[in-house]
Design a protein around this motif. Structure first.
Motif, short mmCIF file in Angstrom:
data_model
loop_
_atom_site.label_atom_id
_atom_site.label_comp_id
_atom_site.label_asym_id
_atom_site.label_seq_id
_atom_site.Cartn_x
_atom_site.Cartn_y
_atom_site.Cartn_z
N ALA A 235 0.62 -1.10 -0.11
CA ALA A 235 -0.02 -0.03 0.00
C ALA A 235 0.87 1.39 0.21
O ALA A 235 0.27 2.47 -0.73
N LEU A 236 2.13 1.27 0.42
CA LEU A 236 2.78 2.63 0.74
C LEU A 236 3.42 2.89 -0.74
O LEU A 236 3.22 4.06 -0.92
N PRO A 237 3.77 1.82 -1.61
CA PRO A 237 4.03 2.52 -2.92
C PRO A 237 2.90 2.97 -3.61
O PRO A 237 3.10 3.99 -4.59
N VAL A 238 1.73 2.63 -3.31
CA VAL A 238 0.61 3.23 -3.98
C VAL A 238 0.11 4.69 -3.53
O VAL A 238 -0.03 5.67 -4.55
N GLU A 239 0.47 4.89 -2.19
CA GLU A 239 0.36 6.30 -1.74
C GLU A 239 1.44 7.20 -2.32
O GLU A 239 1.21 8.39 -2.60
N ILE A 240 2.80 6.54 -2.53
CA ILE A 240 3.84 7.34 -3.14
C ILE A 240 3.36 7.93 -4.44
O ILE A 240 3.76 8.85 -5.03
#
Length: 409
Positions: A235-240
């Protein structure tokens, strides 16, 4: 000249140093895998979730086998085999050009971890028990030190990976393989030569854990922790990407998480030990809050400059703080259910439940996270769903851990 032989006695810092080395090799590669799958292989969110879920399941879901193999053949040989398997997995990631090869490589990296991690944790638990009985450092504090050493490696790993991303993911994976080759050589000479037990390999402790209903409830509730933690990779790469960032932004965020652990893990572990198992619901509530913090920002257009990373930084900070409270306290609870001879299997069962949760959760959430790639009201929905799991675990832990608040009988 006499041949160099492996150590006959375990030097305790070897366990801490091994975690340091392993995390350098792990964090140099895995945080960048999702971006490689999305940008280079052009996979959908569902397929990315499948690959990352299989990687985690291959590791955490196979911990019970790794623990049983360690109990049967000795920790040293299983740890060394785990290093070899992870090297092979990284080489497949480096040279694979098709989805089946990438999946095989991801699974082998996980299986390698399933071989060496429960062995090291069981050795650490035994060392911590002896230390605590002698009035020295407690078992929970040993696990906290273990986490700190791991985070020192986690600081260097993403930095090395970010520096190599400009050269391509192949170079990142090859660097990770090189780190584990170094670990293999060092541990060959530093780990004590264990003796195999003269008995057939049996994974009966797995079924023993299922005869303990409260332990089963504990590992089910605990499994949302691993599902939540693995959102650093899914999920963090999606937010980035939502805020217009790149893979280079992952390095500072992972450094933030590592810096928090290095600075605050030991004092928070001591605080958690004073509070006891009542700290577990608090840790899960902080993890739920980490997802809610991103959900608040997801509908809005990203800010400019470094402020665009503020939601991701809030997510990492709250998730890491919850982790620092949960992990030493939670792993200190496991010996409450287990005897020394079944510690490896009980820690394996704990990780197996987490691996199942990650695989199922990633399959459920992979496509859902595609909705979070662009700012909109719907972009909050995946983060709100993610918050539900640790919130339920917080409520469950209040009930499950109630008998553990007194002295162990």
């Amino acid at each position: 000249m006499l041949p160099i032989r492996p150590a006959t006695q375990l030097w305790p810092p070897v366990l801490l140093g091994s975690q340091f080395i392993f995390n350098i090799g792990f964090y140099a590669v895995v945080p960048f895998l999702a971006i490689f799958l999305r940008d280079d292989m052009l996979l959908s969110g569902g397929l990315i979730g499948l690959v990352l879920g299989l990687r985690t399941f291959s590791q955490q879901g196979m911990f019970i086998v790794g623990g049983a193999l360690s109990d049967r053949y000795g920790a040293r040989v299983i740890i060394l085999c785990g290093c070899v398997v992870r090297v092979v997995g990284y080489l497949l990631l480096a040279f694979g050009y098709s989805l089946p090869v990438i999946i095989a490589g991801a699974c082998l990296t996980g299986i390698g971890g399933a071989l060496f991690s429960p062995s090291i944790e069981a050795l650490l638990a035994k060392a911590g028990t002896r230390s605590e009985a002698q009035g020295k450092r407690s078992r929970a504090e040993w696990f906290a030190l273990f986490a700190v050493c791991g985070e020192l490696g986690a600081v260097l790993g993403p930095v090395a990976g970010a520096l190599l991303t400009g050269l391509g993911f192949r170079q990142v994976a090859l660097a990770g393989a090189a780190v584990f080759v170094v670990a293999l050589i060092v541990l060959f000479f530093c780990l004590p030569a264990g003796s195999a037990k003269n008995q057939p390999l049996q994974i009966t402790p797995w079924w023993t854990t299922f005869r303990q209903p409260r332990f089963v409830a504990f590992i089910i509730a605990w499994s949302s922790w691993l599902l939540s933690y693995n959102q650093l990779y899914l999920a963090l790469p999606v937010e980035i990407q939502r805020v217009g960032g790149s893979e280079k932004d992952l390095g500072p965020l992972f450094m933030l998480a590592s810096g928090l652990v290095i600075l605050f893990q030991l004092p928070l572990a001591r605080f958690a030990r004073r509070v006891g198992v009542r700290i577990l619901p608090v840790g899960f509530l902080l993890i739920a809050a980490s997802f809610l913090s991103v959900a608040l920002f997801a509908p809005s257009e990203p800010a400019t400059g470094w402020l665009r990373l503020l939601p991701a930084a809030c997510f990492v900070t709250l998730l890491t703080t919850g982790q620092m409270l949960l992990v030493p306290a939670g792993k200190d609870v496991v010996p409450w259910f287990a005897s020394e001879s079944t510690l490896g299997a009980h820690y394996g069962a704990l990780a197996t439940a987490g691996g199942c949760a990650v695989l199922a959760g990633n399959l459920l959430l992979g496509d859902l996270l595609d909705r979070a790639l662009t700012p909109s009201v719907g972009a909050s929905y995946p983060w709100l769903v993610l918050a539900v799991f640790p919130l339920c675990s917080a409520l469950a832990m209040v009930v499950i851990c109630r008998p553990m608040r007194g002295p162990r009988t």
